[in-house]
Design a protein around this motif. Structure first.
Motif, mmCIF file in Angstrom:
data_model
loop_
_atom_site.group_PDB
_atom_site.id
_atom_site.type_symbol
_atom_site.label_atom_id
_atom_site.label_comp_id
_atom_site.label_asym_id
_atom_site.label_seq_id
_atom_site.Cartn_x
_atom_site.Cartn_y
_atom_site.Cartn_z
ATOM 1 N N LYS A 183 0.812 -1.220 0.000
ATOM 2 C CA LYS A 183 0.000 0.000 0.000
ATOM 3 C C LYS A 183 0.839 1.261 0.000
ATOM 4 C CE LYS A 183 -3.881 -2.237 0.219
ATOM 5 N NZ LYS A 183 -4.007 -2.949 -1.057
ATOM 6 N N LYS A 184 0.259 2.300 -0.563
ATOM 7 C CA LYS A 184 0.863 3.632 -0.485
ATOM 8 C C LYS A 184 0.098 4.434 0.557
ATOM 9 C CE LYS A 184 2.341 5.905 -4.203
ATOM 10 N NZ LYS A 184 2.450 6.804 -5.387
ATOM 11 N N GLY A 185 0.760 4.699 1.682
ATOM 12 C CA GLY A 185 0.108 5.485 2.721
ATOM 13 C C GLY A 185 0.521 6.935 2.579
ATOM 14 N N CYS A 186 1.774 7.200 2.930
ATOM 15 C CA CYS A 186 2.250 8.585 2.935
ATOM 16 C C CYS A 186 3.122 8.892 1.723
ATOM 17 C CB CYS A 186 3.061 8.821 4.203
ATOM 18 S SG CYS A 186 4.555 7.786 4.257
ATOM 19 N N ASP A 187 3.756 7.884 1.178
ATOM 20 C CA ASP A 187 4.711 8.029 0.059
ATOM 21 C C ASP A 187 5.989 8.770 0.487
ATOM 22 O OD1 ASP A 187 5.194 7.173 -2.518
ATOM 23 O OD2 ASP A 187 4.475 9.015 -3.466
ATOM 24 N N GLY A 227 7.970 7.696 3.548
ATOM 25 C CA GLY A 227 8.734 6.988 4.588
ATOM 26 C C GLY A 227 8.184 7.154 5.988
ATOM 27 N N GLN A 228 6.974 7.696 6.123
ATOM 28 C CA GLN A 228 6.492 8.037 7.456
ATOM 29 C C GLN A 228 5.444 7.086 8.018
ATOM 30 O OE1 GLN A 228 5.236 12.100 7.202
ATOM 31 N NE2 GLN A 228 7.321 12.865 6.926
ATOM 32 N N CYS A 229 5.078 6.028 7.269
ATOM 33 C CA CYS A 229 3.977 5.202 7.777
ATOM 34 C C CYS A 229 4.214 3.696 7.720
ATOM 35 C CB CYS A 229 2.681 5.546 7.048
ATOM 36 S SG CYS A 229 2.592 4.886 5.372
ATOM 37 N N GLY A 230 5.039 3.230 6.797
ATOM 38 C CA GLY A 230 5.340 1.800 6.721
ATOM 39 C C GLY A 230 4.364 0.965 5.917
ATOM 40 N N ALA A 231 3.320 1.579 5.349
ATOM 41 C CA ALA A 231 2.337 0.808 4.580
ATOM 42 C C ALA A 231 2.971 0.125 3.367
ATOM 43 C CB ALA A 231 1.196 1.725 4.116
ATOM 44 N N CYS A 232 4.076 0.672 2.887
ATOM 45 C CA CYS A 232 4.717 0.181 1.661
ATOM 46 C C CYS A 232 5.831 -0.817 1.951
ATOM 47 C CB CYS A 232 5.294 1.372 0.911
ATOM 48 S SG CYS A 232 6.637 2.149 1.852
ATOM 49 N N ASN A 256 11.200 0.515 3.146
ATOM 50 C CA ASN A 256 10.051 1.287 2.674
ATOM 51 C C ASN A 256 10.175 1.440 1.156
ATOM 52 O OD1 ASN A 256 10.752 3.152 5.539
ATOM 53 N ND2 ASN A 256 8.818 2.070 5.290
ATOM 54 N N CYS A 263 8.511 3.034 -0.898
ATOM 55 C CA CYS A 263 8.188 4.356 -1.458
ATOM 56 C C CYS A 263 9.419 5.245 -1.573
ATOM 57 C CB CYS A 263 7.116 5.065 -0.629
ATOM 58 S SG CYS A 263 7.657 5.559 1.022
HETATM 59 S S1 FES Z 1 3.977 4.795 1.899
HETATM 60 FE FE1 FES Z 1 4.248 5.484 3.939
HETATM 61 S S2 FES Z 1 6.232 4.752 4.355
HETATM 62 FE FE2 FES Z 1 6.050 4.294 2.263
#
Ligand code: FES
Ligand SMILES: Cc1cc2nc3c(=O)[nH]c(=O)nc-3n(C[C@H](O)[C@H](O)[C@H](O)COP(=O)(O)OP(=O)(O)OC[C@H]3O[C@@H](n4cnc5c(N)ncnc54)[C@H](O)[C@@H]3O)c2cc1C
Ligand code: FES
Lengths: 209, 327
Positions: free
Chosen positions: A90-94, A96-101, A111, A113
């Motif tokens: 997933k793309k959360g923040c794009d 490096g701030q969320c870890g979804a990727c 990460n 992204c």
């Molecule tokens: S999309 Fe949030 S850390 Fe990569």
């Protein structure tokens, strides 16, 4: 998805349309920065296209080797989602701030992204789609279901990829350590306690991951 | 992201030569700072030079101490047996930085070169002398909660955000760099600079130079060390303030001390006067309070960050106390 699709210059797809748009809009952006490029572009659009040249990229994703060609600015995340149709990551923040990727590159969690796809030449990538074997879920996936380790599920692929790595790295020896080493995965729904339980359980089970 | 040309290089010489030929270009290591800034339009190198295959990943003990290659990955260094055993302050500082995923990508050279996290630097709609010299400083009169209390200028009050660098400054490391004119060494404490009139310059690396590694001299600070990081959440956040404390003890007496702070200045901030004071003193709360008072001399708040004045002093005392307790 076949590689020909991404490699074929005449293929009409959402990508190509958007790339066409990006090409135009970046030409505009370039105006502000590099006037000479724009002069060239005005004379002959092909010249600035050099700036958009694709590079060959050999990459293995979930056990499948791919011969691709990508623009240098494409991130590993966008490559996975948009060229390889692996939308589990997933793309959360794009940023490096969320870890979804989170994915594994040569076995290490990163990460995706913030990694340019072309920096992953010759690497082996594992995404959430690559964890299960056939219909048999990975023990961490099962544990997330059993312990209710999610609500909306958006952060979950990243959480699971991170959780598997957390145990493999040897950073799941206590709840505190799990919390510290899982801090790079934000869960907006606040499923944290259940995520920690799921990881603790898998760690205790001692199954090979 | 504005497009760019991309080159992979496989030798230090090729890296330096390629950059010399492409003055608008830049190196990429882990990408965790550069890609972020490029997506936001804050940095836009015309050519990216991928240095990841250069043979600069080593962590080894030499006659000069510990040498760490510029491309050594942050998580590898922090987990390295030599580092955990002989340079535990550095291992702690690494662990306090970013997240497990980011530490798996970030390199030592990239960590040193990371730009400030000042929101005015990041927001291209705002004035920022660091991003666009002459445009003004948004933070000076603005929301400056994360900003500097030491060594700032009226052009820039941004802080250097690294944790690793605070430990390396405390441990008297040196940086080795290579350019077209050859190799040179820079004291770690001279690597980053104060903003002065030229906040666009973060450090003293000359244009075209590549960092090849850092060396930490052998030192006695293997036991009583602590890296204290105070932040808005328990993990995965930049420091409001951080304190690297290292003590060499003889019984209850401090033989020598090292103290440095992060999140307070445009560079990792060494507290040399406080270190001098502590040498030969008993390791008591009273000594630590006095060291904090000396260390915080000259600190100045800019409004929203005034809390750092008290937090800094308390942080020094806590860092030293934890170093003594060895926890
Ligand atoms: S999309 Fe949030 S850390 Fe990569
Ligand atoms: C969400 C988030 C949270 C973070 N939290 C923290 C934190 O709490 N503490 C902390 O310390 N850091 C933190 N970081 C920052 C992180 O540590 C840095 O981004 C990282 O160390 C940069 O290293 P890199 O190898 O990825 O650099 P890159 O992004 O590849 O490069 C950064 C810069 O360094 C230059 N460069 C790289 N290597 C060299 C070299 N050998 N010689 C010359 N120039 C070079 C590049 O040209 C570029 O300009 C965080 C980052 C993110 C995204
Ligand atoms: S389950 Fe919704 S964000 Fe984590």
């Amino acid at each position: 998805m076949s590689n020909e699709k991404t490699d074929c210059p005449n293929h009409e797809s959402l990508h190509d349309t958007r790339r066409g748009f990006l090409k135009k809009s970046t030409t505009l952006a370039a105006f502000a920065i590099t006037a000479p490029a724009v002069v060239k572009a005005g004379e002959n659009d092909e010249k600035i296209a050099g700036f958009f040249e694709k590079m060959p990229l050999q990459i293995e994703v979930n056990g499948t080797a791919h011969n691709l060609s990508v623009e240098p600015r494409v991130t590993l995340l966008d490559l996975l989602r948009e060229q390889l149709n692996l939308t589990g990551t997933k793309k959360g923040c794009d940023h490096g701030q969320c870890g979804a990727c989170t994915v594994h590159v040569d076995g290490r969690r990163i990460n995706s992204c913030l990694s340019l796809a072309v920096m992953n030449q010759g690497k082996k990538i594992t995404t959430i789609e690559g964890l299960a074997s056939g219909d048999k879920l990975h023990p961490m996936q099962e544990a997330f279901i059993r312990f209710d380790g999610f609500q909306c599920g958006y952060c979950t692929p990243g959480q699971i990829m991170s959780a598997v790595a957390c145990i493999k790295e040897g950073h799941a020896n206590s709840e505190d350590e799990i919390r510290e080493f899982m801090s790079g995965n934000i869960c907006r729904c606040g499923a944290y306690p259940n995520i920690v339980d799921a990881i603790t359980e898998v760690k205790k089970g001692g199954l090979p991951l | 992201m504005i497009n760019f040309e991309f080159t992979r290089v496989s030798s230090v010489k090729a890296a330096v030569d390629t950059l010399a030929k492409n003055p608008g270009g830049g190196f990429i290591a882990g990408g965790t700072n550069l890609v972020d800034l490029m997506k936001r339009g804050v940095m836009s190198p015309t050519r990216i030079i991928d240095i990841n295959t250069l043979p600069l990943k080593q962590v080894e003990e030499t006659k000069n101490g510990l040498t760490i290659g510029a491309l050594a990955i942050n998580s590898d260094v922090s987990e390295h047996e030599l580092v955990k055993k002989n340079y535990p302050l550095l291992a702690m500082a690494f662990k306090a930085g970013a997240s497990a995923q980011l530490r798996n990508m970030a390199t030592v050279g990239g960590n040193m070169m990371q730009r400030t996290r000042c929101t005015y630097f990041y927001d291209t709609a705002m004035p920022c002398n660091k991003r666009q010299p002459g445009s003004g400083c948004g933070a000076l009169q603005g929301y400056n909660r994360m900003h500097a209390i030491f060594g700032a200028s009226n052009k820039c009050i941004a802080v250097h955000p690294s944790d690793m660098c605070v430990a390396l400054a405390a441990l008297n490391a040196t940086v080795t760099v290579v350019g077209s004119k050859g190799q040179r060494n820079i004291l770690f404490t001279d690597f980053h600079r104060l903003p002065g009139e030229q906040p666009e310059k973060d450090n003293t690396l000359a244009k075209g130079e590549l960092i090849t590694g850092v060396t930490i001299p052998a030192n006695p600070f293997t036991k009583n060390v602590y890296y204290l990081k105070i932040r808005d959440r328990a993990s995965y956040a930049f420091a409001l303030i951080s304190v690297a404390a290292a003590l060499d003890m003889s019984g209850d007496t401090i033989k020598s001390a090292r103290l440095a702070m992060g999140g307070v200045s445009h560079k990792p901030w060494r507290l040399t006067e406080a270190e001098k004071f502590l040498a030969g003193k008993p390791a008591t709360n009273e000594s630590f309070l006095r060291a904090a008072e000396i260390g915080m001399k000259g600190a100045k708040g800019y409004g929203y960050n005034n809390f750092k004045l008290k937090m800094g002093a308390a942080g020094i005392v806590e860092g030293l106390t934890k170093a003594i307790q060895n926890v």
